[in-house]
Design a protein around this motif. Sequence first.
Motif, mmCIF file in Angstrom:
data_model
loop_
_atom_site.group_PDB
_atom_site.id
_atom_site.type_symbol
_atom_site.label_atom_id
_atom_site.label_comp_id
_atom_site.label_asym_id
_atom_site.label_seq_id
_atom_site.Cartn_x
_atom_site.Cartn_y
_atom_site.Cartn_z
ATOM 1 N N GLY A 52 0.880 -1.311 -0.133
ATOM 2 C CA GLY A 52 -0.043 -0.125 0.021
ATOM 3 C C GLY A 52 0.706 1.205 -0.107
ATOM 4 N N TYR A 53 0.146 2.445 0.080
ATOM 5 C CA TYR A 53 0.954 3.684 -0.040
ATOM 6 C C TYR A 53 1.697 3.806 1.179
ATOM 7 C CZ TYR A 53 -3.069 5.124 2.780
ATOM 8 O OH TYR A 53 -3.744 5.284 3.964
ATOM 9 N N ASP A 54 1.258 3.182 2.307
ATOM 10 C CA ASP A 54 1.991 3.288 3.497
ATOM 11 C C ASP A 54 3.277 2.269 3.650
ATOM 12 O OD1 ASP A 54 0.827 0.838 3.427
ATOM 13 O OD2 ASP A 54 -0.556 1.469 5.475
ATOM 14 N N LEU A 55 3.383 1.617 2.592
ATOM 15 C CA LEU A 55 4.580 0.777 2.450
ATOM 16 C C LEU A 55 4.559 -0.658 3.257
ATOM 17 C CD1 LEU A 55 7.718 3.099 2.286
ATOM 18 C CD2 LEU A 55 6.290 2.287 0.464
ATOM 19 N N ASN A 56 3.332 -0.914 3.622
ATOM 20 C CA ASN A 56 2.941 -2.124 4.332
ATOM 21 C C ASN A 56 2.563 -3.220 3.244
ATOM 22 O OD1 ASN A 56 3.609 -1.320 6.990
ATOM 23 N ND2 ASN A 56 1.819 -0.403 7.316
ATOM 24 N N LEU A 57 2.889 -4.413 3.421
ATOM 25 C CA LEU A 57 2.558 -5.666 2.637
ATOM 26 C C LEU A 57 1.698 -6.228 3.211
ATOM 27 C CD1 LEU A 57 6.153 -7.137 1.589
ATOM 28 C CD2 LEU A 57 4.423 -5.663 0.098
ATOM 29 N N VAL A 58 0.549 -6.612 2.423
ATOM 30 C CA VAL A 58 -0.615 -7.350 3.104
ATOM 31 C C VAL A 58 -0.977 -8.337 1.883
ATOM 32 C CG1 VAL A 58 -2.090 -5.587 2.332
ATOM 33 C CG2 VAL A 58 -2.872 -7.483 4.110
ATOM 34 N N THR A 59 -1.556 -9.426 2.179
ATOM 35 C CA THR A 59 -2.196 -10.337 1.189
ATOM 36 C C THR A 59 -3.595 -10.138 1.305
ATOM 37 O OG1 THR A 59 -0.452 -12.102 1.578
ATOM 38 C CG2 THR A 59 -2.269 -12.840 0.455
ATOM 39 N N LEU A 60 -4.115 -10.066 0.077
ATOM 40 C CA LEU A 60 -5.520 -9.591 -0.101
ATOM 41 C C LEU A 60 -6.098 -10.811 -1.256
ATOM 42 C CD1 LEU A 60 -5.649 -5.937 -0.586
ATOM 43 C CD2 LEU A 60 -6.222 -7.309 1.470
ATOM 44 N N HIS A 61 -7.556 -11.014 -0.969
ATOM 45 C CA HIS A 61 -7.979 -11.671 -2.065
ATOM 46 C C HIS A 61 -8.361 -11.153 -3.260
ATOM 47 C CE1 HIS A 61 -9.300 -15.408 0.664
ATOM 48 N NE2 HIS A 61 -9.374 -14.316 1.533
ATOM 49 N N THR A 62 -8.596 -11.894 -4.348
ATOM 50 C CA THR A 62 -8.745 -11.361 -5.655
ATOM 51 C C THR A 62 -10.080 -11.736 -6.055
ATOM 52 O OG1 THR A 62 -7.590 -12.725 -7.019
ATOM 53 C CG2 THR A 62 -6.183 -10.937 -6.283
ATOM 54 N N TYR A 63 -10.605 -10.945 -7.173
ATOM 55 C CA TYR A 63 -12.077 -11.419 -7.639
ATOM 56 C C TYR A 63 -12.085 -10.906 -8.845
ATOM 57 C CZ TYR A 63 -12.991 -11.024 -2.597
ATOM 58 O OH TYR A 63 -13.036 -11.137 -0.961
ATOM 59 N N TYR A 64 -12.823 -11.702 -9.889
ATOM 60 C CA TYR A 64 -13.133 -11.447 -11.207
ATOM 61 C C TYR A 64 -14.240 -10.408 -11.136
ATOM 62 C CZ TYR A 64 -9.142 -14.164 -12.389
ATOM 63 O OH TYR A 64 -7.932 -14.820 -12.547
ATOM 64 N N ILE A 65 -14.159 -9.606 -12.132
ATOM 65 C CA ILE A 65 -15.350 -8.451 -12.428
ATOM 66 C C ILE A 65 -15.371 -8.396 -13.857
ATOM 67 C CG2 ILE A 65 -15.492 -7.583 -10.238
ATOM 68 C CD1 ILE A 65 -14.536 -4.913 -11.576
ATOM 69 N N ALA A 66 -16.416 -7.944 -14.459
ATOM 70 C CA ALA A 66 -16.827 -7.382 -15.861
ATOM 71 C C ALA A 66 -16.737 -5.899 -15.661
ATOM 72 C CB ALA A 66 -17.723 -7.915 -16.543
ATOM 73 N N LEU A 67 -16.126 -4.726 -16.238
ATOM 74 C CA LEU A 67 -16.012 -3.630 -16.023
ATOM 75 C C LEU A 67 -16.285 -2.994 -17.477
ATOM 76 C CD1 LEU A 67 -15.383 -1.320 -14.055
ATOM 77 C CD2 LEU A 67 -12.989 -1.656 -14.774
ATOM 78 N N VAL A 68 -17.072 -1.869 -17.494
ATOM 79 C CA VAL A 68 -17.110 -0.920 -18.636
ATOM 80 C C VAL A 68 -16.655 0.385 -18.172
ATOM 81 C CG1 VAL A 68 -18.631 -0.128 -20.363
ATOM 82 C CG2 VAL A 68 -18.968 -2.072 -19.596
ATOM 83 N N VAL A 69 -15.663 0.850 -18.904
ATOM 84 C CA VAL A 69 -14.916 2.203 -18.903
ATOM 85 C C VAL A 69 -14.832 2.606 -20.089
ATOM 86 C CG1 VAL A 69 -13.006 3.197 -17.951
ATOM 87 C CG2 VAL A 69 -13.505 1.337 -16.683
ATOM 88 N N ALA A 70 -15.416 4.231 -19.903
ATOM 89 C CA ALA A 70 -15.339 5.059 -21.420
ATOM 90 C C ALA A 70 -15.472 4.066 -22.532
ATOM 91 C CB ALA A 70 -13.838 5.531 -21.495
ATOM 92 N N GLN A 71 -16.697 3.497 -22.554
ATOM 93 C CA GLN A 71 -17.292 2.444 -23.477
ATOM 94 C C GLN A 71 -16.204 1.151 -23.961
ATOM 95 O OE1 GLN A 71 -18.148 5.167 -26.685
ATOM 96 N NE2 GLN A 71 -19.867 6.005 -25.541
ATOM 97 N N VAL A 72 -15.465 0.891 -23.156
ATOM 98 C CA VAL A 72 -14.468 -0.241 -23.294
ATOM 99 C C VAL A 72 -15.053 -1.302 -22.288
ATOM 100 C CG1 VAL A 72 -12.040 -1.104 -23.002
ATOM 101 C CG2 VAL A 72 -12.716 0.913 -24.514
#
Length: 115
Positions: A52-72
Amino acid sequence: MFLKVLVHSSGHPDITRNIRAKLDTGADVSAIPASLAKELGLRPESQLLVEGYDLNLVTLHTYYIALVVAQVRFRRLEVITFPEEYVLLGRDALNHFYARMNGPALTFDLSTSPL
């Protein structure tokens, strides 16, 4: 400055949500609100070691999404969650766009072609 995006579960396209997003050019991976992951019924897919921005390391879960940004449309974007109520668009999504910032007007836009 915020941008509107459309998020839905990559497995359930009928459940969608329009939500505000911020650009985060310092982030390698995009993040969605933890509350949105729950609302969409997302299940953890993997884990990722994140600094993170505080330089601490952390393990996080990931997820799959569908995303529409600026028509992409991103059909399967791997994201992490965080405790805010907006999306952070990281370089995994932003690297597909050209960005134009207008500081005096406090606006920006994204395009898939050079401006």
